[in-house]
Write an enzyme that holds these catalytic residues in place. Structure first.
Site, PDB file in Angstrom:
ATOM      1  CD  GLN A 234      -1.118  -0.816   3.585  1.00  7.63           C
ATOM      2  OE1 GLN A 234      -2.320  -0.922   3.384  1.00  7.63           O
ATOM      3  NE2 GLN A 234      -0.560  -1.194   4.711  1.00  7.63           N
ATOM      4  CG  HIS A 264      -8.359   2.656  17.784  1.00 10.75           C
ATOM      5  ND1 HIS A 264      -8.050   3.815  17.102  1.00 10.75           N
ATOM      6  CD2 HIS A 264      -8.058   1.628  16.951  1.00 10.75           C
ATOM      7  CE1 HIS A 264      -7.568   3.493  15.903  1.00 10.75           C
ATOM      8  NE2 HIS A 264      -7.553   2.180  15.790  1.00 10.75           N
ATOM      9  CG  ASP A 288      -3.420   1.632  13.791  1.00  8.58           C
ATOM     10  OD1 ASP A 288      -3.533   0.783  14.714  1.00  8.58           O
ATOM     11  OD2 ASP A 288      -4.393   2.089  13.171  1.00  8.58           O
ATOM     12  CG  ASP A 308      -0.642  -5.180   9.707  1.00  3.63           C
ATOM     13  OD1 ASP A 308      -1.535  -4.484  10.217  1.00  3.63           O
ATOM     14  OD2 ASP A 308      -0.254  -5.044   8.524  1.00  3.63           O
ATOM     15  CG  ASP A 342      -1.578 -13.321   3.593  1.00  8.00           C
ATOM     16  OD1 ASP A 342      -2.460 -12.468   3.480  1.00  8.00           O
ATOM     17  OD2 ASP A 342      -0.708 -13.574   2.736  1.00  8.00           O
ATOM     18  CB  ALA A 343      -5.130 -12.370   9.018  1.00 11.41           C
ATOM     19  CG  ASP A 360      -8.989  -2.299  13.050  1.00 16.03           C
ATOM     20  OD1 ASP A 360      -9.922  -1.965  12.299  1.00 16.03           O
ATOM     21  OD2 ASP A 360      -8.250  -1.482  13.627  1.00 16.03           O
TER      22      ASP A 360
END
Ligand SMILES: Cc1cc2nc3c(=O)[nH]c(=O)nc-3n(C[C@H](O)[C@H](O)[C@H](O)COP(=O)(O)OP(=O)(O)OC[C@H]3O[C@@H](n4cnc5c(N)ncnc54)[C@H](O)[C@@H]3O)c2cc1C
Lengths: 502, 550
Positions: A234, A264, A288, A308, A342-343, A360
């Protein structure tokens, strides 16, 4: 010479129509509603051509000289028109004024071309032939343009390059005319060097069209860009002013430091506070570290596993001063383990079990993200929970995309979770939705279970968050599966509608 | 958080476990495609056609270096051969050998992998099986592809294997649209014809014959023998379309596409029975998907090959070609040629299951009555095979396109190819990385022989050019994203269900056992797919088991 000038008629009419089509297409891209955009652009354009024709009678002497000047102007304005429209779209308040002025200027110039050309030719042909031949070439050029544009130019060159290319043709006509009338033209050398300079400029434009497009995109941020980087996954952009820090991923706002605490706190605390002494927590997405910051407010927590995909995102939030201040250095806490993977793939192989999993992910705006909201994914998730464990899923906006929101709820229920949907108002996003999926029925926590210092979520503010007004209730019901991706379809149509309307 | 609509990107991961690495790695020494500004590596791979040619020279009396004995010799390690082995093992017979001339088993269901993922070289999917496809169901239960049954008795499939949405898209009139049936921009009479076609196919799907059997089913040998249906085998599909007044381009295109997709031949060269079978033979349902869904894997049916192969270690002999098979008393003697050493050896067994293509038998099986003549044509049935080109193309990223986002199967209305399948479509990763697409091109425009020549004589440069130009029709900018093109020409890709083959005399004779030699290849159905190949493999194994008992 006559023949050469007739070819000119053909070239300039092709160019003229192309500029009109470019303006119409860009207007439909940027403003939507192609019928309105195309008909207004065509109307303004034709009318301006009329003005141009009318004005042509005021050109008394030195017609070839004027013709060359007109060509130079059409070449540079028409040639840059697509770039101008794209670049200025975000810069000016009333885009339509720019659009129609540009169309009008090009129209007037194009309107001048043919009458001037006919007058140049009038001594060489008799009137009958003159009219018939000039218009024949004119209309054939129009046909060619209208066929080339959708079939070849837009797919192969794109709008910016097409406009530069046709600008070059106009400049070519100018150079050609200068050559034909080399013995009669005043300021011949000035005209020539201007033409070459402009040609050089348009060739550069053509060559660097991609860069220009990039600049057009960068101009979309409100605040100064204070950091930006491209990772394999990204484009990360941070913008900031004295009061507000914003993170954009691929141009989409992820948070604004003014109200991210609302997002959050709502994501973490309703579920977290309801669990008796939660120990092991999983966070999927959320590189984040802001959800982790909230989790660390519970002393019972022993481990937080954050998965992540984007390593650079987590590195950034571990090291960048402004960002570690925002997430209170959460990612560097010794309880936190960051895993880059990768989740879905990681979930299928991990032996660990968790009290709570916080999901999330980005909204389900494409098919590969849609897989992370599928019943198959939630089944896999269920397997990593301890008895009585829970998940909480950010589930897009129940106001803008109500059916998408309830689809997440129903998908969680379809694999055996008890669900508790709720929503929170986050100014930067609007009304935002979450769904808790629990293996045992969910019981809201009493105030003592919440950590001190929360600004948004409390035992008192939770009950209204659980309430949904009529305008947020679903109108269709469906379970999101890998082989139907119904959530992506819903999401696209719901957000699409909203985006179109604005 | 919010990430409004962006171009759908399909993301992928290296499929973890065992992949038949027929053409592993990216050959870093493969030459670059000439005449392209981009650096595109291209190479010609493919089944060994050279060693196959040596069959013709073999006489059957070559000097052998040694003789081994076993109870059953299975010739050919495609789906049919592996399924025969699966069944034998299941019923306690472990004393068998599988001979496979290639360095890996799999045949038309072979697969490969490179750093960007796994991909098929041929077969890439299996439709969810009918209830009658008992052996397929049984295998799928064992492999946990079927995970259970719902109250209505419908199978629950592993959802990672059911084809993910979107399944297919068709490029027509400048953009991609959902599904493969042309739907957009049709005249009312054209839409009516399309609708009428599907209604008719539905009635064929529901039809039963006078013998009480379903008119069209899978395996096709279980279909009704009612003359009303069988007669369809004696005309071509194009004739049938014409007789039934199907005239408009969209439906003719679609049916022709389907025939080329399943049989590698156009409607003129496919019998109407076979053509209709494509639409009417499948009635599989599932608890967790639409009827007629398909099962697929990144490496295509190579996944099933891996699973079938896993328990057969030690029984499989690669690089070994059966060059002569002779009945000797109540034993069968198989001579085989080692492709690495060029030596011959022999295997003596009670039975041979011949699971190599049927046309090979003409060269290999030596008749007892005329011993040792190389060409005994009693086995040559004049079968016709469709040549194919398959290419695996590694791309830096999926190409841009207009209209619907990339689907599993991507087809152009204007191309002679069948388009391409995105082999990473089933992956669950959201990682952006290079991807592999598998491109299919049956050479159905030409006579098979001429086509085969063109297929094998054209260079990798020529083929790569043809393929790139074809893909540009859908994706004008694709060339800049191509990393490599690996080509796999199938000289004898698939048997063609020509007029009269399926229900005529030929196929009856093809199926007859010759002494202790039984035939198992999918050719025995006159059409080739996973279900038919497996059926003949299992049936042959069953016959062997019966005879072993008696
Ligand atoms: C391009 C292509 C795409 C296809 N796509 C699909 C699909 O998507 N779905 C589907 O169901 N089917 C598909 N098929 C059909 C496919 O043929 C069948 O699914 C199946 O793989 C056939 O298996 P088989 O065992 O009958 O034959 P084969 O695969 O032909 O197996 C025969 C084996 O015998 C070996 N052999 C040959 N001669 C000798 C010898 N003398 N000695 C030893 N070994 C020998 C060969 O090397 C081969 O391994 C496709 C076929 C092709 C060519």
């Amino acid at each position: 010479m006559t023949y050469a000038l007739l070819i000119t008629a053909f070239v300039i009419s092709t160019c003229g129509l192309i500029y009109e089509l470019i303006a119409g297409t860009i207007a439909s891209y940027l403003l939507g509603d192609s019928i309105t955009q195309f008909s207004t652009v065509i109307g303004v354009y034709l009318f301006s051509m009329g003005i141009g024709s009318f004005l042509s009678k005021y050109v008394e002497k030195n017609i070839a000289f004027t013709f060359v000047q007109v060509e130079l102007l059409v070449g540079v304005i028409g040639g840059c028109s697509a770039t101008l429209l794209f670049l200025l779209f975000n810069q000016i308040d009333n885009f339509r004024i720019l659009l129609y002025s540009l169309v009008a200027i090009i129209g007037i110039l194009i309107g001048l071309e043919i009458p001037l050309l006919m007058r140049i030719l009038q001594d060489r042909l008799d009137f009958k032939d003159l009219v018939s031949q000039v218009f024949t070439f004119d209309y054939v050029g129009a046909l060619l343009a209208s066929l080339l544009f959708p079939l070849v130019l837009v797919p192969y060159l794109g709008l910016i390059r097409t406009s530069f290319l046709f600008g070059l043709f106009n400049l070519g006509v100018a150079v050609w005319t200068i050559h034909l009338f080399r013995n009669e033209l005043p300021y011949k050398n000035t005209l020539k060097s201007t033409a070459y300079l402009l040609i050089f400029a348009l060739v550069c434009g053509f060559a660097f069209a991609d860069k220009l497009m990039g600049i057009a995109e960068a101009a979309t941020f409100q605040d100064p860009v204070i950091y930006s980087t491209s990772t394999p996954y990204q484009r990360i952009v941070l913008t900031g002013n004295s009061k507000d820090l914003r993170l954009f991923l691929n141009g989409n706002l992820q948070f604004s430091s003014r109200d991210e605490y609302r997002y959050h706190e709502a994501l973490v605390h309703p579920a977290m506070a309801s669990i008796n002494a939660p120990k092991d927590i999983l966070v999927l997405g959320g590189g984040d570290g802001l959800a982790v910051r909230e989790l660390l407010k519970y002393p019972s927590v022993q481990t937080i596993t954050l998965v992540d995909l984007d390593k650079e995102m987590t590195v950034l939030f571990k090291n960048q001063g402004m960002l570690t201040r925002l997430n209170q250095n959460s990612l560097n806490n010794s309880k936190v383990k960051v895993i880059i993977n990768d989740a879905f793939i990681w979930l299928r192989t991990t032996p660990q079990k968790f009290d709570l999993a916080i999901i999330d992910f980005p909204d389900p705006s494409n098919y590969s993200l849609g897989k992370l909201y599928s019943d198959t994914f939630y089944k896999t998730l269920k397997n990593v929970l301890k008895p009585g464990g829970m998940v909480v899923v950010q589930s897009t906006s129940p106001f803008y995309a109500k059916n998408s929101f309830w689809c997440v709820d129903q998908t969680l229920r379809s694999v055996g979770f008890n669900t508790t949907p709720y929503h929170a108002y986050v100014p930067a996003f609007g009304d935002w939705g979450y769904v808790i999926g629990s293996l045992a029925p969910f019981k809201p926590a009493s105030q003592t279970a919440y950590p001190a210092g929360l600004r948004y979520v409390s035992a008192d503010t939770l009950p209204p968050m659980l309430c949904f007004a009529k305008d947020m209730l679903p109108t269709v019901s469906s379970v999101n599966k890998l082989n139907n991706q119904s959530l992506v379809h819903l999401f696209e149509s719901e957000w699409g509608e909203y985006v179109d309307a604005h | 958080m919010s990430t409004p609509i962006s171009r759908a990107v399909f993301l992928k991961v290296l499929a973890g476990c065992g992949i038949a690495a027929v053409a592993g790695k990216l050959a870093l020494d493969a030459p670059y495609l000439k005449g392209s500004k981009e650096k595109i590596r291209c190479r010609m791979l493919g089944p060994s056609s050279k060693i196959g040619h040596r069959l013709r020279q073999a006489a059957g009396n070559e000097k052998v270096s040694g003789t081994q004995s076993t109870r059953v010799t299975i010739i050919g390690g495609g789906i049919a051969g592996l399924s025969a082995a699966w069944w034998l093992k299941k019923y306690g017979v472990n004393d068998f050998i599988i001979l496979e001339l290639e360095k890996e088993v799999g045949g038309n269901s072979a697969s490969g992998s490179n750093p960007y993922g796994a991909f098929p070289w041929g077969a890439h999917y299996v439709p969810i099986p009918n209830t009658e496809s008992l052996y397929v169901r049984q295998l799928f239960e064992e492999l946990k592809i079927i995970q259970g049954y719902n109250a209505a008795g419908e199978p629950i499939y592993d959802e990672l294997m059911l084809c993910h949405e979107p399944q297919d898209r068709l490029y027509k009139d400048g953009a991609f649209h959902e599904g493969l049936v042309p739907k957009r921009g049709l005249q009312t009479d054209e839409s009516a014809e399309v609708a009428r076609f599907f209604e008719l196919m539905l009635s064929f799907r529901r039809a039963t014959g006078s013998d009480g059997k379903q008119a069209f089913t899978i395996p096709l040998d279980l279909s009704s023998q009612d003359q009303n249906f069988i007669a369809l085998d004696s005309i071509s599909m194009s004739q049938w379309l014409n007789d039934n007044n199907f005239k408009c381009k969209p439906i003719l295109w679609y049916v022709n596409y389907c025939c080329r997709d399943d049989y590698g031949s156009s409607t003129e060269n496919v019998s109407a029975w076979a053509g209709i079978h494509y639409f009417a033979g499948r009635r599989g349902t599932a608890a967790n998907s639409e009827p007629n869904a398909v099962l697929t894997w990144p490496q295509g049916n190579g996944f099933l090959v891996e699973k079938l192969k896993a328990p057969l270690k030690g029984c499989i002999r690669n690089n070994l070609m059966a060059s002569a098979v002779k009945q000797k008393g109540n034993k069968v003697l198989t001579t085989c040629l080692h492709s690495d050493t060029n030596e011959y050896s022999a295997i003596e067994s009670d039975f041979v299951i011949f699971a190599a293509p049927r046309y090979v038998a003409a060269h290999v099986i030596k008749d007892q009555k005329q011993p040792d003549t190389a060409h005994t044509h009693s086995n040559d049935f004049g079968l016709s095979y469709a040549p194919w080109m398959v290419a695996n193309i590694s791309l830096r990223q999926l190409p841009d396109s207009r209209g619907l986002a990339p689907a599993w199967d991507n087809v152009s209305y204007y191309s002679d190819s069948l388009g391409y399948v995105i082999s990473n479509h089933q992956e669950i990763s959201t990682r952006q990385k290079p991807t592999v697409i598998t491109y299919y091109f049956p050479l159905s425009q030409m006579q098979p022989k001429a086509a085969r020549q063109k297929l094998l004589q054209s260079t990798e440069e020529e083929w790569s050019r043809i393929i790139i130009e074809d893909l540009k029709g859908m994706h004008p900018n694709i060339e800049k994203d191509i990393i490599s093109i690996d080509l796999w020409p199938w000289g004898h890709g698939l048997i063609r269900p020509s007029v009269g083959l399926i229900w005529g005399e030929t196929r009856k004779r093809m199926k007859e056992a010759k002494g202790n030699i039984l035939f198992a290849h999918s050719d025995m159905s006159g059409m080739s797919n996973f279900e038919e190949a497996q059926y003949h493999g299992v049936e042959a194994a069953k016959m062997v088991l019966e005879k072993l008992e008696s």
